[in-house]
Design a protein around this motif. Sequence first.
Motif, PDB file in Angstrom:
ATOM      1  N   ASP A  77      -1.088  24.263 -16.539  1.00 10.60           N
ATOM      2  CA  ASP A  77      -1.982  23.615 -17.507  1.00 10.60           C
ATOM      3  C   ASP A  77      -3.437  23.809 -17.078  1.00 10.60           C
ATOM      4  OD1 ASP A  77      -1.432  21.462 -19.851  1.00 10.60           O
ATOM      5  OD2 ASP A  77      -3.354  21.064 -18.873  1.00 10.60           O
ATOM      6  N   ASN A  78      -4.314  23.895 -18.054  1.00  4.06           N
ATOM      7  CA  ASN A  78      -5.738  24.109 -17.758  1.00  4.06           C
ATOM      8  C   ASN A  78      -6.510  22.814 -17.560  1.00  4.06           C
ATOM      9  OD1 ASN A  78      -5.311  26.802 -17.847  1.00  4.06           O
ATOM     10  ND2 ASN A  78      -6.322  27.157 -19.807  1.00  4.06           N
ATOM     11  N   ASN A  79      -5.789  21.721 -17.412  1.00  2.00           N
ATOM     12  CA  ASN A  79      -6.444  20.415 -17.258  1.00  2.00           C
ATOM     13  C   ASN A  79      -6.005  19.763 -15.953  1.00  2.00           C
ATOM     14  OD1 ASN A  79      -7.768  19.867 -20.051  1.00  2.00           O
ATOM     15  ND2 ASN A  79      -5.742  20.689 -20.511  1.00  2.00           N
ATOM     16  N   PRO A  80      -6.803  18.814 -15.470  1.00  2.00           N
ATOM     17  CA  PRO A  80      -6.380  18.089 -14.272  1.00  2.00           C
ATOM     18  C   PRO A  80      -5.160  17.215 -14.563  1.00  2.00           C
ATOM     19  CG  PRO A  80      -8.462  17.224 -15.135  1.00  2.00           C
ATOM     20  CD  PRO A  80      -8.142  18.416 -15.947  1.00  2.00           C
ATOM     21  N   CYS A  81      -4.137  17.372 -13.746  1.00  2.00           N
ATOM     22  CA  CYS A  81      -2.879  16.649 -13.950  1.00  2.00           C
ATOM     23  C   CYS A  81      -2.605  15.740 -12.762  1.00  2.00           C
ATOM     24  CB  CYS A  81      -1.720  17.636 -14.092  1.00  2.00           C
ATOM     25  SG  CYS A  81      -1.834  18.641 -15.582  1.00  2.00           S
ATOM     26  N   ILE A  82      -2.292  14.506 -13.057  1.00  2.00           N
ATOM     27  CA  ILE A  82      -1.852  13.561 -12.020  1.00  2.00           C
ATOM     28  C   ILE A  82      -0.328  13.548 -12.094  1.00  2.00           C
ATOM     29  CG2 ILE A  82      -2.051  11.215 -11.125  1.00  2.00           C
ATOM     30  CD1 ILE A  82      -4.789  12.450 -11.441  1.00  2.00           C
ATOM     31  N   PHE A 122       0.812  -1.232   0.000  1.00  2.00           N
ATOM     32  CA  PHE A 122       0.000   0.000   0.000  1.00  2.00           C
ATOM     33  C   PHE A 122       0.843   1.279   0.000  1.00  2.00           C
ATOM     34  CE2 PHE A 122      -2.333  -3.403   2.220  1.00  2.00           C
ATOM     35  CZ  PHE A 122      -3.247  -3.661   1.215  1.00  2.00           C
ATOM     36  N   HIS A 123       2.149   1.120  -0.177  1.00  2.00           N
ATOM     37  CA  HIS A 123       3.030   2.298  -0.235  1.00  2.00           C
ATOM     38  C   HIS A 123       4.034   2.166  -1.364  1.00  2.00           C
ATOM     39  CE1 HIS A 123       1.450   2.455   3.865  1.00  2.00           C
ATOM     40  NE2 HIS A 123       1.783   3.718   3.917  1.00  2.00           N
ATOM     41  N   SER A 124       3.722   1.358  -2.368  1.00  2.00           N
ATOM     42  CA  SER A 124       4.692   1.096  -3.443  1.00  2.00           C
ATOM     43  C   SER A 124       4.073   1.113  -4.826  1.00  2.00           C
ATOM     44  CB  SER A 124       5.315  -0.298  -3.254  1.00  2.00           C
ATOM     45  OG  SER A 124       5.877  -0.434  -1.975  1.00  2.00           O
ATOM     46  N   GLN A 125       2.782   1.391  -4.903  1.00  2.00           N
ATOM     47  CA  GLN A 125       2.114   1.180  -6.186  1.00  2.00           C
ATOM     48  C   GLN A 125       2.442   2.252  -7.208  1.00  2.00           C
ATOM     49  OE1 GLN A 125      -2.130  -0.413  -5.838  1.00  2.00           O
ATOM     50  NE2 GLN A 125      -1.708   0.223  -3.757  1.00  2.00           N
ATOM     51  N   ASN A 126       2.261   1.858  -8.447  1.00  2.00           N
ATOM     52  CA  ASN A 126       2.396   2.763  -9.597  1.00  2.00           C
ATOM     53  C   ASN A 126       1.032   2.851 -10.263  1.00  2.00           C
ATOM     54  OD1 ASN A 126       5.487   3.266 -10.122  1.00  2.00           O
ATOM     55  ND2 ASN A 126       5.226   1.168  -9.380  1.00  2.00           N
ATOM     56  N   PRO A 127       0.191   3.763  -9.787  1.00  2.00           N
ATOM     57  CA  PRO A 127      -1.200   3.733 -10.255  1.00  2.00           C
ATOM     58  C   PRO A 127      -1.439   4.496 -11.560  1.00  2.00           C
ATOM     59  CG  PRO A 127      -0.971   5.353  -8.513  1.00  2.00           C
ATOM     60  CD  PRO A 127       0.400   4.766  -8.734  1.00  2.00           C
ATOM     61  N   GLU A 128      -0.383   4.773 -12.320  1.00  2.00           N
ATOM     62  CA  GLU A 128      -0.567   5.662 -13.475  1.00  2.00           C
ATOM     63  C   GLU A 128      -1.608   5.175 -14.480  1.00  2.00           C
ATOM     64  OE1 GLU A 128       2.372   4.823 -12.176  1.00  2.00           O
ATOM     65  OE2 GLU A 128       3.691   3.863 -13.632  1.00  2.00           O
ATOM     66  N   MET A 129      -1.701   3.850 -14.652  1.00  2.00           N
ATOM     67  CA  MET A 129      -2.619   3.378 -15.693  1.00  2.00           C
ATOM     68  C   MET A 129      -4.087   3.578 -15.314  1.00  2.00           C
ATOM     69  SD  MET A 129      -0.616   2.746 -18.038  1.00  2.00           S
ATOM     70  CE  MET A 129      -1.768   2.143 -19.267  1.00  2.00           C
ATOM     71  N   TRP A 130      -4.383   3.663 -14.030  1.00  2.00           N
ATOM     72  CA  TRP A 130      -5.760   3.972 -13.635  1.00  2.00           C
ATOM     73  C   TRP A 130      -6.200   5.281 -14.282  1.00  2.00           C
ATOM     74  CZ3 TRP A 130      -5.129   3.604  -7.555  1.00  2.00           C
ATOM     75  CH2 TRP A 130      -4.644   2.343  -7.206  1.00  2.00           C
ATOM     76  N   PHE A 131      -5.245   6.180 -14.408  1.00  2.00           N
ATOM     77  CA  PHE A 131      -5.569   7.524 -14.896  1.00  2.00           C
ATOM     78  C   PHE A 131      -5.389   7.652 -16.400  1.00  2.00           C
ATOM     79  CE2 PHE A 131      -4.041   7.667 -10.531  1.00  2.00           C
ATOM     80  CZ  PHE A 131      -5.240   8.007  -9.931  1.00  2.00           C
ATOM     81  N   VAL A 132      -4.430   6.903 -16.948  1.00  2.00           N
ATOM     82  CA  VAL A 132      -4.260   6.911 -18.400  1.00  2.00           C
ATOM     83  C   VAL A 132      -5.566   6.454 -19.067  1.00  2.00           C
ATOM     84  CG1 VAL A 132      -3.025   5.794 -20.316  1.00  2.00           C
ATOM     85  CG2 VAL A 132      -1.756   6.597 -18.307  1.00  2.00           C
ATOM     86  N   HIS A 133      -6.261   5.563 -18.398  1.00  2.21           N
ATOM     87  CA  HIS A 133      -7.509   5.048 -18.971  1.00  2.21           C
ATOM     88  C   HIS A 133      -8.711   5.936 -18.662  1.00  2.21           C
ATOM     89  CE1 HIS A 133      -9.263   1.887 -21.270  1.00  2.21           C
ATOM     90  NE2 HIS A 133     -10.211   1.690 -20.397  1.00  2.21           N
ATOM     91  N   ASN A 134      -8.460   7.110 -18.146  1.00  2.00           N
ATOM     92  CA  ASN A 134      -9.529   8.086 -17.904  1.00  2.00           C
ATOM     93  C   ASN A 134      -9.308   9.303 -18.794  1.00  2.00           C
ATOM     94  OD1 ASN A 134     -11.571   7.923 -15.445  1.00  2.00           O
ATOM     95  ND2 ASN A 134      -9.778   6.687 -14.951  1.00  2.00           N
ATOM     96  N   PRO A 135      -9.905   9.331 -19.975  1.00  2.00           N
ATOM     97  CA  PRO A 135      -9.710  10.496 -20.842  1.00  2.00           C
ATOM     98  C   PRO A 135     -10.071  11.776 -20.095  1.00  2.00           C
ATOM     99  CG  PRO A 135     -10.919   8.769 -21.993  1.00  2.00           C
ATOM    100  CD  PRO A 135     -10.816   8.338 -20.562  1.00  2.00           C
ATOM    101  N   GLY A 136      -9.254  12.801 -20.295  1.00  2.00           N
ATOM    102  CA  GLY A 136      -9.487  14.080 -19.608  1.00  2.00           C
ATOM    103  C   GLY A 136      -8.398  14.403 -18.606  1.00  2.00           C
ATOM    104  N   LEU A 137      -7.600  13.388 -18.254  1.00  2.00           N
ATOM    105  CA  LEU A 137      -6.526  13.620 -17.286  1.00  2.00           C
ATOM    106  C   LEU A 137      -5.185  13.637 -17.999  1.00  2.00           C
ATOM    107  CD1 LEU A 137      -7.612  11.008 -14.578  1.00  2.00           C
ATOM    108  CD2 LEU A 137      -8.083  13.469 -14.567  1.00  2.00           C
ATOM    109  N   LYS A 138      -4.237  14.364 -17.450  1.00  2.00           N
ATOM    110  CA  LYS A 138      -2.853  14.266 -17.902  1.00  2.00           C
ATOM    111  C   LYS A 138      -2.066  13.526 -16.824  1.00  2.00           C
ATOM    112  CE  LYS A 138      -3.081  18.086 -21.083  1.00  2.00           C
ATOM    113  NZ  LYS A 138      -2.459  19.312 -21.631  1.00  2.00           N
ATOM    114  N   LEU A 183       2.626  10.015 -19.583  1.00  2.00           N
ATOM    115  CA  LEU A 183       1.930   8.885 -20.223  1.00  2.00           C
ATOM    116  C   LEU A 183       0.636   9.343 -20.882  1.00  2.00           C
ATOM    117  CD1 LEU A 183       2.399   5.873 -17.780  1.00  2.00           C
ATOM    118  CD2 LEU A 183       3.979   6.912 -19.406  1.00  2.00           C
ATOM    119  N   ALA A 184       0.131  10.470 -20.454  1.00  2.00           N
ATOM    120  CA  ALA A 184      -1.006  11.100 -21.122  1.00  2.00           C
ATOM    121  C   ALA A 184      -0.777  12.608 -21.021  1.00  2.00           C
ATOM    122  CB  ALA A 184      -2.328  10.714 -20.455  1.00  2.00           C
TER     123      ALA A 184
END
Lengths: 424, 324
Positions: free
Chosen positions: B162-167, B126-142, B237-238
């Motif tokens: 940037d004018n968009n939500p960024c992770i 619970f302190h090592s994850q790389n959750p980037e793909m959760w967000f790559v699969h959500n159009p609208g996020l960078k 990645l996005a």
Amino acid sequence: MNSLMSNHKNKPSPNGKRQHKSSTRTYSIPDYRLEVPDYIVRQVRSGDEFRYEVEGDLNTPVPPIRDSNYLSKQQCIEIYRYMLLNRRMETALENLYKQGKVVGGVYFGLGQEACSCASAYALDKDDWFAPMIRNQGSLLVRGFRASDTMMQYMAKAGSPTKGRDGTSHFGDIEKRNMVSPISMLGDLIPVLSGVALGARLQGRNIAVMTYIGDGGQSTGVTYEGINFAAVQNLGLVLFIESNLWAYSTPSEMQYRVKDLAERAIGYGIPGVIIDGTDACQVYDAAREAVERAHGGEGPTLIEAKMMRMKGHAIHDAADYVPKPLFDYWKKRDPITRFENYLVREKKWLSAKENADLIAEVERVIEEEREIAVNSPMPTPESAEGGVYCEDGCHVIKPKYGLPKVRTTKSSAGPKQTEAAVHLK
Amino acid sequence: MPQLTYLEAIRQGIWEEMEKDPTVFCLGEDIGIYGGAFKVTDGFIDRFGPERVVDTPIAESAIVGAAFGASLTGMRPVAEFQFMDFIACAMNQISNMVAKTHYLWGAPAPLVLRGPSGGYVHGGPFHSQNPEMWFVHNPGLKVICPATPYDAKGLMKAAIRDNNPCIFLEHKYLYRRIKEEVPPDDYIVPLGKARIARAGRDLSIITYAALVHTALEAAGALSKEGIEIEILDLRTLAPLDQEAIVQTVRKTSKVIVLHEHSRTGGIAGEIAAIINERAFDDLDGPILRITGLDSAVPFSPPQEHHYLPQVADVIEQARKLKSY
């Protein structure tokens, strides 16, 4: 209702000293209803089947409308007109659905028009709000047209979302200060709190109003959102619309407290109970909460009691609801009661004026219906684009003015401490 | 030019934006007097005050919701997650509220959700994850994943503007382990532009964040065997820099995609599909993947080591592909 917001007892003692003695603390939740219904709903076995049954006194007389401490005659009539518009718009939508012109379902606020309209009516121009699915009346009060909502339901190109979403799922951050709802419940509460936080950083205490049902308040984000507003002392005005049925689940199976307003005690904020079918009670509670927000006094929770008088959506006949409950609340119809108050009790509207008003509302709705029906469907290609805010698409600037920045000279740059950190 | 760690570069990026733009403010858990679990915002409250360095309850949905709400009034919030693993608690806010808002109703949401991600520090599941793909699969996020201090500062500043939500995923293994010269002045690294971290002719490794350094170490060893590796650092990645991916494939004709997160549904699959669509004829061998396992990130060091890609894995796979 003068003492409405003075109920909050959880304050330091006047001399500022902490009291270490064990003591019983008392809290109060003002209840401004002129009638407290006395019944419960429960699951019972009936032959081979389970069903819901209501038990209690359902023959009590309909209470009068409570005179408002704030509303003028003209304002009452204006709210009444919005309530009529709200209901006639939904009747038109029901007909459009039956004609096959609606994509998906229709959600109704039948029986809840006083709560939607009189609450939004208490907001000032610079305040913000976000409706839930049944608060279609709030949108009318805030200046959206009935055709906006109708086009949403028909998925038309001319709808506020240009066909991309339906129902009351649209917003406007420029003029009407409305955040679009999403289908998940409770998420608007922290968002609206954030709107108030943003405005406060820009030097303004604004009121941010949103709604949640007795079902939706079960979500965790509801707790997070109210608690955040409480801790940050933000001007959230939260209506809990206790409309007794969350889809098919009665409120008895949703929570254990007697009244959801009691939750306010747990958040450390004021909470009140009102009759959600009484437009004057709704307005007064909303107005006092809005004024608290403007004064920087923090959030208020208002529980409005009423009943959802149709199913969850148009497909749902709500035959799980015991019929005596419908009969009971039908007598408490917010429009009938307010009409009676304005026409017969106060005599602020003559029978003719009332008839004229109703005819005018029907004319408006018919015109709006025409506009909506005549809007074209969107082109298939219009599904594309707009996912990101590209260059030149929006100019982002603080809505209430540039924040006044208070920086200290104590620190020339960020600290460079190598303190003990987690997981080096 | 001063030498800054990856963490100091991130800190400087946020600090400079707060100095420059009064609409920028921070919120998150323990970010005020304590300075954040990793001390990224250490000293911020002393300079900018509690109004702009807002300590929040432990409530990730409220943090994202509040950041989003504030962004609707024209503010530019930077919200910290103590660990990016906990961003899952706010997934509904991010996926259904924030990411969809511009597409559905035309409201821009200029906010940054930032925090430490990644393994190699024995943080456990619970302190090592790389959750980037959760967000790559959500159009609208960078989705932003810097590998170097220079990029971390420049990408942070670009994300805030940037004018968009960024992770913004900060690799916690890199926080204090790498240092480089970072200009003390104002610059940005544009979102969506990959960079060649090492030029080479024999095969390409496409990667990002901490694994850029793994790839560099492997490339150094392979160079001694006469294998010259090109390393493409994706940076974001996005948006994904498809052009840079295609260019490196055209140059070397052999590709390894290297990432830390689980294999199935990972960015390697997406990159392989892009190469198939746009540069299939340029390939001289199969596209290889070196990735985390399809499991949670295990806690015990030998298990974590086995789960995560290592330099030796890269060397082995590169030799195999070179000789294909």
